[in-house]
Design a protein around this motif. Sequence first.
Motif, PDB file in Angstrom:
ATOM      1  N   ASP A  40       0.617   2.187  11.201  1.00 22.92           N
ATOM      2  CA  ASP A  40       0.081   0.849  10.965  1.00 22.92           C
ATOM      3  C   ASP A  40      -0.943   0.558  12.070  1.00 22.92           C
ATOM      4  O   ASP A  40      -0.592   0.537  13.248  1.00 22.92           O
ATOM      5  CB  ASP A  40       1.276  -0.120  11.017  1.00 22.92           C
ATOM      6  CG  ASP A  40       0.865  -1.565  10.842  1.00 22.92           C
ATOM      7  OD1 ASP A  40      -0.337  -1.871  10.907  1.00 22.92           O
ATOM      8  OD2 ASP A  40       1.776  -2.392  10.645  1.00 22.92           O
ATOM      9  N   ALA A  41      -2.186   0.329  11.677  1.00 19.37           N
ATOM     10  CA  ALA A  41      -3.241   0.123  12.675  1.00 19.37           C
ATOM     11  C   ALA A  41      -3.032  -1.172  13.451  1.00 19.37           C
ATOM     12  O   ALA A  41      -3.561  -1.328  14.545  1.00 19.37           O
ATOM     13  CB  ALA A  41      -4.609   0.105  11.990  1.00 19.37           C
ATOM     14  N   ASP A 101      -3.257   5.560   8.199  1.00 17.74           N
ATOM     15  CA  ASP A 101      -3.047   4.706   7.023  1.00 17.74           C
ATOM     16  C   ASP A 101      -1.557   4.446   6.861  1.00 17.74           C
ATOM     17  O   ASP A 101      -0.732   5.205   7.372  1.00 17.74           O
ATOM     18  CB  ASP A 101      -3.606   5.379   5.759  1.00 17.74           C
ATOM     19  CG  ASP A 101      -3.944   4.369   4.671  1.00 17.74           C
ATOM     20  OD1 ASP A 101      -5.134   4.114   4.436  1.00 17.74           O
ATOM     21  OD2 ASP A 101      -2.998   3.818   4.055  1.00 17.74           O
ATOM     22  N   GLY A 105      -7.326   2.954   7.974  1.00 17.30           N
ATOM     23  CA  GLY A 105      -7.163   2.724   6.534  1.00 17.30           C
ATOM     24  C   GLY A 105      -7.901   3.797   5.760  1.00 17.30           C
ATOM     25  O   GLY A 105      -8.680   3.506   4.865  1.00 17.30           O
ATOM     26  N   TRP A 134       0.817  -1.222   0.000  1.00 20.37           N
ATOM     27  CA  TRP A 134       0.000   0.000   0.000  1.00 20.37           C
ATOM     28  C   TRP A 134       0.844   1.263   0.000  1.00 20.37           C
ATOM     29  O   TRP A 134       0.420   2.316  -0.492  1.00 20.37           O
ATOM     30  CB  TRP A 134      -0.945  -0.012   1.203  1.00 20.37           C
ATOM     31  CG  TRP A 134      -2.101  -0.941   0.993  1.00 20.37           C
ATOM     32  CD1 TRP A 134      -2.269  -2.171   1.562  1.00 20.37           C
ATOM     33  CD2 TRP A 134      -3.237  -0.737   0.134  1.00 20.37           C
ATOM     34  NE1 TRP A 134      -3.441  -2.743   1.116  1.00 20.37           N
ATOM     35  CE2 TRP A 134      -4.056  -1.887   0.243  1.00 20.37           C
ATOM     36  CE3 TRP A 134      -3.644   0.291  -0.713  1.00 20.37           C
ATOM     37  CZ2 TRP A 134      -5.250  -2.026  -0.466  1.00 20.37           C
ATOM     38  CZ3 TRP A 134      -4.840   0.160  -1.421  1.00 20.37           C
ATOM     39  CH2 TRP A 134      -5.623  -0.991  -1.290  1.00 20.37           C
ATOM     40  N   GLN A 160     -13.728   2.177   6.078  1.00 22.07           N
ATOM     41  CA  GLN A 160     -14.350   1.767   4.818  1.00 22.07           C
ATOM     42  C   GLN A 160     -13.346   0.891   4.065  1.00 22.07           C
ATOM     43  O   GLN A 160     -12.371   1.398   3.494  1.00 22.07           O
ATOM     44  CB  GLN A 160     -14.737   3.001   3.980  1.00 22.07           C
ATOM     45  CG  GLN A 160     -15.304   2.618   2.603  1.00 22.07           C
ATOM     46  CD  GLN A 160     -15.841   3.801   1.838  1.00 22.07           C
ATOM     47  OE1 GLN A 160     -16.951   4.245   2.088  1.00 22.07           O
ATOM     48  NE2 GLN A 160     -15.060   4.326   0.891  1.00 22.07           N
TER      49      GLN A 160
HETATM   50  C1  LIG Z   1      -9.219  -0.706  -0.057  1.00 24.48           C
HETATM   51  S1  LIG Z   1      -8.315   0.657   0.533  1.00 24.48           S
HETATM   52  C2  LIG Z   1      -9.601   1.677   1.226  1.00 24.48           C
HETATM   53  C3  LIG Z   1      -9.183   3.111   1.380  1.00 24.48           C
HETATM   54  C4  LIG Z   1     -10.276   4.055   1.881  1.00 24.48           C
HETATM   55  N1  LIG Z   1     -10.795   3.656   3.175  1.00 24.48           N
HETATM   56  C5  LIG Z   1     -11.389   4.171   0.869  1.00 24.48           C
HETATM   57  O1  LIG Z   1     -12.451   3.593   1.087  1.00 24.48           O
HETATM   58  O2  LIG Z   1     -11.176   4.847  -0.152  1.00 24.48           O
HETATM   59  C6  LIG Z   1      -7.562  -0.030   1.984  1.00 24.48           C
HETATM   60  C7  LIG Z   1      -6.758   0.956   2.788  1.00 24.48           C
HETATM   61  O3  LIG Z   1      -6.274   0.318   3.981  1.00 24.48           O
HETATM   62  C8  LIG Z   1      -4.949   0.754   4.216  1.00 24.48           C
HETATM   63  N2  LIG Z   1      -4.259  -0.213   5.073  1.00 24.48           N
HETATM   64  C9  LIG Z   1      -3.888  -1.483   4.753  1.00 24.48           C
HETATM   65  N3  LIG Z   1      -3.253  -2.044   5.792  1.00 24.48           N
HETATM   66  C10 LIG Z   1      -3.230  -1.124   6.796  1.00 24.48           C
HETATM   67  C11 LIG Z   1      -2.701  -1.109   8.136  1.00 24.48           C
HETATM   68  N4  LIG Z   1      -2.062  -2.159   8.644  1.00 24.48           N
HETATM   69  N5  LIG Z   1      -2.866   0.027   8.881  1.00 24.48           N
HETATM   70  C12 LIG Z   1      -3.506   1.116   8.355  1.00 24.48           C
HETATM   71  N6  LIG Z   1      -4.005   1.159   7.108  1.00 24.48           N
HETATM   72  C13 LIG Z   1      -3.870   0.056   6.343  1.00 24.48           C
HETATM   73  C14 LIG Z   1      -4.364   0.870   2.812  1.00 24.48           C
HETATM   74  O4  LIG Z   1      -3.207   1.654   2.747  1.00 24.48           O
HETATM   75  C15 LIG Z   1      -5.543   1.495   2.047  1.00 24.48           C
HETATM   76  O5  LIG Z   1      -5.535   2.884   2.110  1.00 24.48           O
END
Ligand SMILES: C[S@@+](CC[C@H](N)C(=O)[O-])C[C@H]1O[C@@H](n2cnc3c(N)ncnc32)[C@H](O)[C@@H]1O
Length: 290
Positions: A111-112, A86, A62, A20, A128
């Motif tokens: 990182d969540a 994110d 995220g 990502w 989302q």
């Molecule tokens: C499918 S995208 C959705 C993005 C946004 N919520 C939207 O709906 O447009 C998934 C998101 O989760 C984030 N993500 C993935 N793993 C993560 C983590 N461990 N901690 C925080 N964010 C994370 C990615 O970087 C990405 O922005």
Amino acid sequence: MGNVSSDSAELDNAGMVQVWDGQVGRDWVAEQDRYARMNAGFTEMLLAAAAVQPGERVLEVGCGFGAVAYRLGELAGPAGEVVGVDVSGPMLEVAAERAADLAQVSFRHDDAQEGDLGEASYALAVSQFGVMFFADPAKAIGNIVSALRPGGRLAFTCWQDMSLQPRIVVPAAAALTHIPVPEMDQDFWGLKAFSLADPQAIEDLLGHAGLADIRIEPATSPEYLGSDVADTVEFMRRTEFGQLLFADVDNQTAERGWDAVATALTDHQTSDGVYLDGAAWLVTARREPA
Ligand SMILES: C[S@@+](CC[C@H](N)C(=O)[O-])C[C@H]1O[C@@H](n2cnc3c(N)ncnc32)[C@H](O)[C@@H]1O
């Protein structure tokens, strides 16, 4: 792409973060308007379920390029606060620009699963389609729950099974009239998008994290894919799913496959663009009061 652990053949957390924070994040930025429009129906359902109150402190997990955070910020109002977390630098850059004139919204590159989200700091955590990519979902959800105040709420959307997604099944079925079913590499990061497809697994995950009042509702919404069939096919050809589908065939066969996809999409063209349904779970829960 990413690190593949030897025993489970799954992307580890650092590998997924790298996905990502790298090209996938840049691809989402390049298509930010399309993705925001694609998920707009789910955004409305999620916001309704989250029921943000003015003055609330909200964590968005995220948050990507901030389309939802901005809406959460409007609902929380100037007395509230929204923190979007994110792992994607390219997406967070766009998010920061968007929220420049909404002081209650801020973003953190963290990182969540592994980061420090704070202890009992938020009235609400929202996501989302941002909670399916964790290597250790129990740890990540536990971390998010710890950041909620006692009595705090969680609301998120995640995808139902891939086979229940007309946005995927319709073009894939058309392509498969010309090509063999490709062997999908189980390490492919994109499959993680469906890691919470089983509602029982969601319930177990949230229950073990100490959440109560767990509700898991099916939610479907037409997903905008492109302005017309040609735009949609071009977009699909750029995606890794699209490329993997045709990875094992020669160019001529691939072109016939893409023509079949275009023909199938014609039935879903409206005056407003091409739409096919997506199928999600709309999940809400509450941290037990102290
Ligand atoms: C499918 S995208 C959705 C993005 C946004 N919520 C939207 O709906 O447009 C998934 C998101 O989760 C984030 N993500 C993935 N793993 C993560 C983590 N461990 N901690 C925080 N964010 C994370 C990615 O970087 C990405 O922005």
